[in-house]
Design a protein around this motif. Sequence first.
Motif, PDB file in Angstrom:
ATOM      1  N   LYS A 636       0.963  -1.157   0.024  1.00  0.00           N
ATOM      2  CA  LYS A 636      -0.194  -0.124  -0.051  1.00  0.00           C
ATOM      3  C   LYS A 636       0.804   1.167   0.008  1.00  0.00           C
ATOM      4  O   LYS A 636       1.943   1.201   0.380  1.00  0.00           O
ATOM      5  N   VAL A 637       0.318   2.374  -0.522  1.00  0.00           N
ATOM      6  CA  VAL A 637       0.845   3.688  -0.605  1.00  0.00           C
ATOM      7  C   VAL A 637       0.262   4.460   0.576  1.00  0.00           C
ATOM      8  O   VAL A 637      -0.937   4.650   0.978  1.00  0.00           O
ATOM      9  N   VAL A 638       1.281   4.944   1.577  1.00  0.00           N
ATOM     10  CA  VAL A 638       0.530   5.470   3.084  1.00  0.00           C
ATOM     11  C   VAL A 638       1.299   6.715   2.972  1.00  0.00           C
ATOM     12  O   VAL A 638       2.449   7.013   2.626  1.00  0.00           O
ATOM     13  N   VAL A 639       0.603   7.538   3.660  1.00  0.00           N
ATOM     14  CA  VAL A 639       0.899   9.041   3.873  1.00  0.00           C
ATOM     15  C   VAL A 639       0.638   9.312   5.181  1.00  0.00           C
ATOM     16  O   VAL A 639      -0.411   9.086   5.752  1.00  0.00           O
ATOM     17  N   PHE A 640       1.706   9.910   6.144  1.00  0.00           N
ATOM     18  CA  PHE A 640       1.350  10.149   7.475  1.00  0.00           C
ATOM     19  C   PHE A 640       1.271  11.885   7.445  1.00  0.00           C
ATOM     20  O   PHE A 640       1.958  12.653   6.677  1.00  0.00           O
ATOM     21  N   THR A 641       0.157  12.450   8.180  1.00  0.00           N
ATOM     22  CA  THR A 641       0.023  13.825   8.486  1.00  0.00           C
ATOM     23  C   THR A 641      -0.036  14.111   9.854  1.00  0.00           C
ATOM     24  O   THR A 641      -0.897  13.435  10.511  1.00  0.00           O
ATOM     25  N   GLY A 642       0.173  15.466  10.392  1.00  0.00           N
ATOM     26  CA  GLY A 642      -0.110  15.801  11.652  1.00  0.00           C
ATOM     27  C   GLY A 642       0.921  15.019  12.583  1.00  0.00           C
ATOM     28  O   GLY A 642       2.021  14.594  12.309  1.00  0.00           O
ATOM     29  N   THR A 643       0.686  15.238  14.039  1.00  0.00           N
ATOM     30  CA  THR A 643       1.699  14.959  14.977  1.00  0.00           C
ATOM     31  C   THR A 643       1.212  13.666  15.253  1.00  0.00           C
ATOM     32  O   THR A 643       0.096  13.276  15.794  1.00  0.00           O
ATOM     33  N   LEU A 644       2.315  12.649  15.542  1.00  0.00           N
ATOM     34  CA  LEU A 644       2.036  11.504  16.059  1.00  0.00           C
ATOM     35  C   LEU A 644       2.195  11.554  17.543  1.00  0.00           C
ATOM     36  O   LEU A 644       3.364  12.076  17.893  1.00  0.00           O
ATOM     37  N   LYS A 670      -3.194   8.021  -5.825  1.00  0.00           N
ATOM     38  CA  LYS A 670      -2.664   6.671  -5.887  1.00  0.00           C
ATOM     39  C   LYS A 670      -2.528   6.326  -4.280  1.00  0.00           C
ATOM     40  O   LYS A 670      -2.019   5.140  -4.013  1.00  0.00           O
ATOM     41  N   THR A 671      -2.797   7.159  -3.524  1.00  0.00           N
ATOM     42  CA  THR A 671      -2.707   6.966  -2.053  1.00  0.00           C
ATOM     43  C   THR A 671      -3.546   5.990  -1.480  1.00  0.00           C
ATOM     44  O   THR A 671      -4.839   6.149  -1.978  1.00  0.00           O
ATOM     45  N   ASP A 672      -3.211   4.853  -0.546  1.00  0.00           N
ATOM     46  CA  ASP A 672      -4.117   4.189  -0.145  1.00  0.00           C
ATOM     47  C   ASP A 672      -4.527   4.277   1.226  1.00  0.00           C
ATOM     48  O   ASP A 672      -5.788   3.945   1.612  1.00  0.00           O
ATOM     49  N   LEU A 673      -3.706   4.845   2.019  1.00  0.00           N
ATOM     50  CA  LEU A 673      -3.958   5.030   3.317  1.00  0.00           C
ATOM     51  C   LEU A 673      -3.410   6.465   3.827  1.00  0.00           C
ATOM     52  O   LEU A 673      -2.216   6.511   3.628  1.00  0.00           O
ATOM     53  N   VAL A 674      -4.200   7.278   4.601  1.00  0.00           N
ATOM     54  CA  VAL A 674      -3.456   8.352   5.039  1.00  0.00           C
ATOM     55  C   VAL A 674      -3.790   8.254   6.822  1.00  0.00           C
ATOM     56  O   VAL A 674      -4.942   7.936   7.458  1.00  0.00           O
ATOM     57  N   VAL A 675      -2.615   8.364   7.409  1.00  0.00           N
ATOM     58  CA  VAL A 675      -2.634   8.334   8.950  1.00  0.00           C
ATOM     59  C   VAL A 675      -2.325   9.724   9.310  1.00  0.00           C
ATOM     60  O   VAL A 675      -1.659  10.355   9.147  1.00  0.00           O
ATOM     61  N   VAL A 676      -3.575   9.916  10.245  1.00  0.00           N
ATOM     62  CA  VAL A 676      -4.182  11.336  10.713  1.00  0.00           C
ATOM     63  C   VAL A 676      -3.663  11.467  11.989  1.00  0.00           C
ATOM     64  O   VAL A 676      -4.258  10.712  12.824  1.00  0.00           O
ATOM     65  N   GLY A 677      -2.644  12.242  12.443  1.00  0.00           N
ATOM     66  CA  GLY A 677      -2.395  12.608  13.530  1.00  0.00           C
ATOM     67  C   GLY A 677      -3.056  13.793  14.090  1.00  0.00           C
ATOM     68  O   GLY A 677      -3.903  14.258  13.352  1.00  0.00           O
ATOM     69  N   THR A 678      -2.767  14.402  15.365  1.00  0.00           N
ATOM     70  CA  THR A 678      -3.033  15.650  15.853  1.00  0.00           C
ATOM     71  C   THR A 678      -2.901  16.725  15.012  1.00  0.00           C
ATOM     72  O   THR A 678      -1.709  16.667  14.383  1.00  0.00           O
ATOM     73  N   ASP A 679      -3.769  18.005  14.866  1.00  0.00           N
ATOM     74  CA  ASP A 679      -3.228  19.185  14.293  1.00  0.00           C
ATOM     75  C   ASP A 679      -3.010  18.800  12.706  1.00  0.00           C
ATOM     76  O   ASP A 679      -2.064  19.492  12.020  1.00  0.00           O
ATOM     77  N   ALA A 680      -3.582  17.959  12.266  1.00  0.00           N
ATOM     78  CA  ALA A 680      -3.421  17.485  10.755  1.00  0.00           C
ATOM     79  C   ALA A 680      -4.141  18.646   9.700  1.00  0.00           C
ATOM     80  O   ALA A 680      -5.220  19.176  10.334  1.00  0.00           O
ATOM     81  N   GLY A 681      -3.450  18.969   8.857  1.00  0.00           N
ATOM     82  CA  GLY A 681      -4.041  20.196   7.912  1.00  0.00           C
ATOM     83  C   GLY A 681      -4.478  19.642   6.760  1.00  0.00           C
ATOM     84  O   GLY A 681      -5.362  18.987   6.606  1.00  0.00           O
ATOM     85  N   SER A 682      -3.827  20.185   5.599  1.00  0.00           N
ATOM     86  CA  SER A 682      -4.360  20.027   4.336  1.00  0.00           C
ATOM     87  C   SER A 682      -4.538  18.709   3.766  1.00  0.00           C
ATOM     88  O   SER A 682      -5.209  18.279   2.896  1.00  0.00           O
ATOM     89  N   LYS A 683      -3.309  17.823   4.119  1.00  0.00           N
ATOM     90  CA  LYS A 683      -3.146  16.380   3.801  1.00  0.00           C
ATOM     91  C   LYS A 683      -4.561  15.812   4.071  1.00  0.00           C
ATOM     92  O   LYS A 683      -5.153  15.087   3.178  1.00  0.00           O
ATOM     93  N   ALA A 684      -5.171  15.931   5.285  1.00  0.00           N
ATOM     94  CA  ALA A 684      -6.225  15.414   5.786  1.00  0.00           C
ATOM     95  C   ALA A 684      -7.494  15.761   4.781  1.00  0.00           C
ATOM     96  O   ALA A 684      -8.248  14.825   4.441  1.00  0.00           O
TER      97      ALA A 684
END
Length: 707
Positions: A636-644, A670-684
């Motif tokens: 999978k293609v994964v993106v992280f955003t925000g603070t973990l 193409k992204t399969d999964l976005v992991v959303v931390g706190t204070d996530a912005g535009s990517k979420a």
Amino acid sequence: MFGAAPDPAIWNMTDHQTADPHEIPDLTEAEAAEELRHLAETIAHHDRAYHQHDAPEITDAEYDALRRRNAAIEARFPDLIRSDSPTHRVGDTPETGFAKLRHRVPMLSLDNAFDTEEFAEFLARARRFLGWTEAMAVVGEPKIDGLSINLTYENGRFVHGATRGDGTEGEDVTANLRTMQALPLRLSGNAPAFIEIRGEVFMTKADFLALNEAQLAAEAKVFANPRNAAAGSLRQLDPRITAQRPLSLFAYAQGETSEPVAESHWVYLQRLRDWGFTVNPLSRRLETEEEAAAFQAGIAEQRATLPYDIDGVVYKIDDLGLERRLGFVGRAPRWAIAWKFPAEQATTILREIRIQVGRTGALTPVAELEPVNVGGVLVARSTLHNEDEIARKDVRIGDTVVLQRAGDVIPQIVSVIAERRPPDSVPYVYPDICPACGSHAVRPPGEVVRRCTGGLTCPAQRVERLIHFVSRAAFDIDGLGEKTIQEFYAEDWLHSPADLFRLPAREAEIATRDGWGKLSARNLSRAIEARRRIPLERLIFALGIRRIGESNAKLLARHYGNYAHWREQMLAASEIGSEERIGLGSIIGIGPAIAEELAEFFGEPRNVATLDELAAKLTVEDAAQPQATDSEIAGKVVVFTGTLETMTRPEAKARAETMGAKVTDSVSKKTDLVVVGTDAGSKARRAGELGVKTVTELEWRALAGFD
Ligand SMILES: [Zn+2]
């Protein structure tokens, strides 16, 4: 605990009454489990020191504090209560081969009173309970600081006797009691067919001092006080030794009896005399509260000149009919109370403050004193508890101090007499270097004890650490018990864990030792060689780092994967504020306090050297990792955003890649999964617009197999 040997069951009640779960606000479950394990060990150790070796190492107050802490943690985390919890274990398990003997009637412990009001309240309670309005006579008997025993007589013959033990059953010390001059083997006059008689075995002050002198001359163990000397003498496996010890006995109570022997306690005491027992000659029947108060004052005045140690007076309601009606509350009788004396004090000069290093690395300050007599005992040493205590009382070398013995074995320094302070005195500076090994000694925030961090190299801790090192959940080496480790340590064969792997080279030599043979030496070598391959989690656990129990070792092993990576990360984490340190502290189940212990360990170069020396002899197996191919995120293609919150971004990325995922920076179709931390912005937001699946950090942890 160290005064009148109260009943363990009573401490347990007190533990829970005073247990306040709010006292431990920021303990994680893992920390709590680890601390409970540590407390169970520590308390068991002090129980052994007190009950089996008659040589306590800490004061009542310190012991009580340990139990309270244990109870408070248990109250907050009831699921973590251990099967060997000190709360459930009743103390006083004999180390040696005394058989158990059950008391027909339990031996109770008494409630205490400390002043006239509390004594008056005791009588008032009894009157209220019975609806009694008349005067209530009591019998007062000096409370001897000795060892309570239960003696059984059948048809006038002494058949057996036991120590008090836990109040329900004690140790069968019949053979030893038989050697005592003061104990009638046959009762004179008319005695019931069956009777249990209770009394106190004790040693007079003069006998105690003479015994200690003889012990000193023979380079044998010196006793802390007459009570310990009496207990140590009575609990000898060889009755011939007991026979040589000057033990005395006062009888004072009854247990089970086949027929009533008296209407009142006072008459019962007379019967004891008739049967041949010694009853304390100072005992008196007292008609009123005023008489009792005067009696108390009179005994207190005589205390210092009495030939034996007492710590108060026991008052029992004289009328045995009323006594039966009053019964018990909990395990203390309503019909008796111990009115204790205020603590005894003396002043002396503090010559030196010496720092002792305990087997767990705790630094404990000990005051070396100009010897002084406190309540009949010569005192040359006193505990100072900890560095806060020294600072709070501003205790300095050369000070004149007030010492107190409050039924405690170890006297305490109550205060400093400032007017007598030498003009050139300076405040005491507590060492931050271990006096035993030179490693740095640290004090974790929120704790009172400073500890040596050189666990593996510190001579004060080595044997203890080696025992832990070979224990079942660690290296699990068969044939290497505590005794053998001590022996090999004494031979200079075994100082550090790496030395273990040098033992096979001594196989021939070991085979010729007492208790060894060719086969057992061979087996030991095999057991050791078999452990040259060791799973990472066992190695981590074996190091005996504080708070790193089995479960935390497993967490660390799984998190870091292999030994080289773990070592490198830990070294980096010993730097405060480093990314590795933050990463370590944010592992779920680890937390900052445990991270600090690891950092302290790796911050001490001696430990790292010892570890490296050991690791050079081992093949450390990597921790089992979830298989990349089994993983839901493989491919999978994964993106992280925000603070973990629970891991750093680099760690999250590395983990994802291990699991076969591809990590990119921006969200696309193409992204399969976005992991959303706190204070996530535009990517979420973008993920939302594109309909890409998003998960929270916790969901991510589950997917990545962290939990
Ligand atoms: Zn040390």
